[in-house]
Design an enzyme around this catalytic site. Structure first.
Site, PDB file in Angstrom:
ATOM      1  N   CYS A  30     -33.677   9.151  33.645  1.00 49.55           N
ATOM      2  CA  CYS A  30     -34.245   7.810  33.819  1.00 49.55           C
ATOM      3  C   CYS A  30     -35.270   7.827  34.954  1.00 49.55           C
ATOM      4  O   CYS A  30     -36.249   8.555  34.865  1.00 49.55           O
ATOM      5  CB  CYS A  30     -33.128   6.785  34.044  1.00 49.55           C
ATOM      6  SG  CYS A  30     -33.702   5.094  33.857  1.00 49.55           S
ATOM      7  N   HIS A  65     -30.549   7.501  28.958  1.00 46.21           N
ATOM      8  CA  HIS A  65     -29.329   7.817  29.710  1.00 46.21           C
ATOM      9  C   HIS A  65     -28.378   8.643  28.845  1.00 46.21           C
ATOM     10  O   HIS A  65     -27.528   8.076  28.161  1.00 46.21           O
ATOM     11  CB  HIS A  65     -28.637   6.528  30.156  1.00 46.21           C
ATOM     12  CG  HIS A  65     -29.344   5.835  31.262  1.00 46.21           C
ATOM     13  ND1 HIS A  65     -29.129   6.149  32.588  1.00 46.21           N
ATOM     14  CD2 HIS A  65     -30.282   4.872  31.251  1.00 46.21           C
ATOM     15  CE1 HIS A  65     -29.913   5.399  33.344  1.00 46.21           C
ATOM     16  NE2 HIS A  65     -30.617   4.608  32.565  1.00 46.21           N
ATOM     17  N   GLU A  97     -25.882  10.207  29.755  1.00 45.76           N
ATOM     18  CA  GLU A  97     -24.499  10.011  30.228  1.00 45.76           C
ATOM     19  C   GLU A  97     -23.870   8.761  29.629  1.00 45.76           C
ATOM     20  O   GLU A  97     -22.678   8.533  29.768  1.00 45.76           O
ATOM     21  CB  GLU A  97     -24.473   9.971  31.769  1.00 45.76           C
ATOM     22  CG  GLU A  97     -24.927   8.676  32.421  1.00 45.76           C
ATOM     23  CD  GLU A  97     -26.446   8.524  32.533  1.00 45.76           C
ATOM     24  OE1 GLU A  97     -27.179   9.258  31.841  1.00 45.76           O
ATOM     25  OE2 GLU A  97     -26.886   7.640  33.287  1.00 45.76           O
TER      26      GLU A  97
END
Lengths: 205, 251
Positions: free
Chosen positions: A80, A186, A188
């Site tokens: 990001c 993202h 994650e």
């Protein structure tokens, strides 16, 4: 060991969570010696470009990171804002970026029916073949990732474009330059698609 | 293109998940961690977790439980309930929550939104609005879990929240909550048309067609639902589900 650079900005808990899930040995740290002994680095980040760069500079880690990435050639993953910081500069602010990838960060121009930020799940299109993309983007099951951003990476050299996505225009969703990877989305927070990406990064030689 | 988001909205009360009807009669539907594991497996787009009594009881968020929840979530999660200060927000972001939803604290003082947005970015703050139709047909914003009429206009309040720096607006219809009678399209459309940030609509989803209808009728960015994803059948048996919808229909 993977070191998630903890300079005070970014969702570190989520990144560590995902690394743990894929079985990687990882810590969050802001110590020079940890960064020097790391095999791989992850540079997270959320928020505004200038605030992120200023905080990173204040942490005193820019020189050790640059040495490990540009001289020691350790794989690094920017996420990001962390991916945008790999570039030269951003339209969002006036601070110079890390300059590891020759790109500027530019703003999504407002358009009718296009809400800014670009927030949510979008499909990605591979711009090149790369081991970091192994197992992603089957034709019948295109990979999707979670994005939240108002600015995007614009590499000068097209060979640095790894992934693109479409938000009323095609834009660069990920960049690669040798050992440097930048993901605008993202991973994650992107379910099995993000897990696969982290797994590939962990297994990267 | 960007997919429209479908978001389970889970209500927390005293460590248990509940579902309300018109913000009343919370019915216990299960253990939050267990539910989140199931939603995780179903690869939901995002989760919203709202503690419905924290602000009313003047409690801080239950950080311990939220940490456990965040550790199970491999998708974005938004938490709301009991957030009064930047320090509360700091703790939540450190636990791995992406977004926090502010409702009561903003009604008391809008500066909380600015403080959080300045530090973490607009994308991390959701402005939450609970609305009810008045006897005269207009809508007003309600505070304290639907018990106090602030007399504010939802459209003006949404604009004020946007001006203060929220990255999204969450609009909840108290009249439709838990009824499964469909969204209040008029209310939702009025908000979508008056702000530039993405809008999440909540309240009244009873069938998957309610979601697709709303996407067709308005430019809403996301829909949230509770009953639709936790109840099954007319006797409202607890069964967690998540629709698989043809992606093309949601563009």
């Amino acid at each position: 060991m993977i070191v998630v650079v903890d300079y005070g900005v970014g969702n570190i808990a989520s990144v560590l969570n995902m690394l743990k899930r894929v079985g990687a040995k990882a810590i969050a740290s802001n110590s020079r010696s940890d960064i020097e002994s790391a095999e791989k680095l992850i540079l997270p980040g959320v928020g505004a470009f200038d605030a992120g760069m200023q905080t990173l500079r204040k942490s005193g880690l820019v020189d050790v990171l640059t040495e490990q990435v540009m001289e020691k050639r350790k794989p690094v993953m920017g996420i990001c804002l962390g991916s945008q910081m790999l570039g030269m500069r951003s339209e969002e602010g006036s601070e110079p970026g890390l300059g590891w990838v020759d790109m500027d960060i530019v703003r999504f121009e407002p358009r009718e029916h296009r809400k800014i930020p670009h927030m949510g799940w979008n499909e990605i299109v591979a711009a090149q073949e790369h081991p970091i993309l192994d197992g992603l983007n089957g034709l019948d099951n295109p990979s999707r990732f979670y994005f939240v951003h108002s600015y995007y990476m614009s590499p000068r050299d097209e060979s640095n474009i790894l992934l693109s996505a479409n938000y009323d225009q095609l834009f660069t969703a990920a960049v690669v330059k040798d050992n440097v990877f930048g993901f605008q989305f993202h991973p994650e927070k992107s379910h099995k698609f993000g897990m696969q990406l982290f797994k590939n990064f962990v297994e990267l030689i | 293109m960007l997919r429209k988001r479908i978001i389970p909205c889970l209500l927390l009360k005293d460590r248990g998940l509940v579902k309300t009807v018109k913000f009343k009669d919370p019915k216990y539907v299960g253990d939050p961690i267990n539910a989140i594991r199931i939603f995780n497996e179903k690869e939901v787009d995002e989760l919203i977790l709202l503690d419905i009594e924290a602000s009313v009881l003047k409690q801080e968020p239950n950080y311990e439980l939220i940490a456990e929840v965040a550790g199970e979530c491999f998708m974005p999660i938004c938490y709301g309930g009991g957030i009064k200060t930047l320090a509360h927000a700091d703790k939540l972001f450190a636990l791995g929550v992406e977004k926090i939803s502010i409702n009561a604290a903003a009604l008391a003082d809008l500066s909380i939104i600015r403080e959080i947005a300045n530090k973490y970015g607009s994308q991390s703050v959701v402005g939450s609005i609970d609305c009810k139709k008045s006897f005269w047909g207009g809508y007003t914003v309600y505070a304290a879990s639907g018990s106090v009429d602030t007399k504010r206009s939802p459209v003006e309040w949404a604009r004020a929240l946007e001006g203060a720096g929220v990255g999204e607006i969450f609009i909840n219809s108290i009249d439709r909550d838990g009824t499964q009678k469909g969204f209040d399209t008029t209310l939702i459309d009025s908000i979508v048309k008056s702000v530039h940030v993405p809008v999440i609509a909540c309240g009244g989803a009873g069938a998957v067609s309610d979601l697709t209808d709303l996407f067709e009728q308005t430019n809403v960015s996301a829909v949230a639902a509770g009953s639709l994803f936790v109840f099954h059948g007319k006797h409202r048996a607890v069964l967690i589900s998540y629709p698989t919808i043809d992606i093309a229909s949601l563009r």
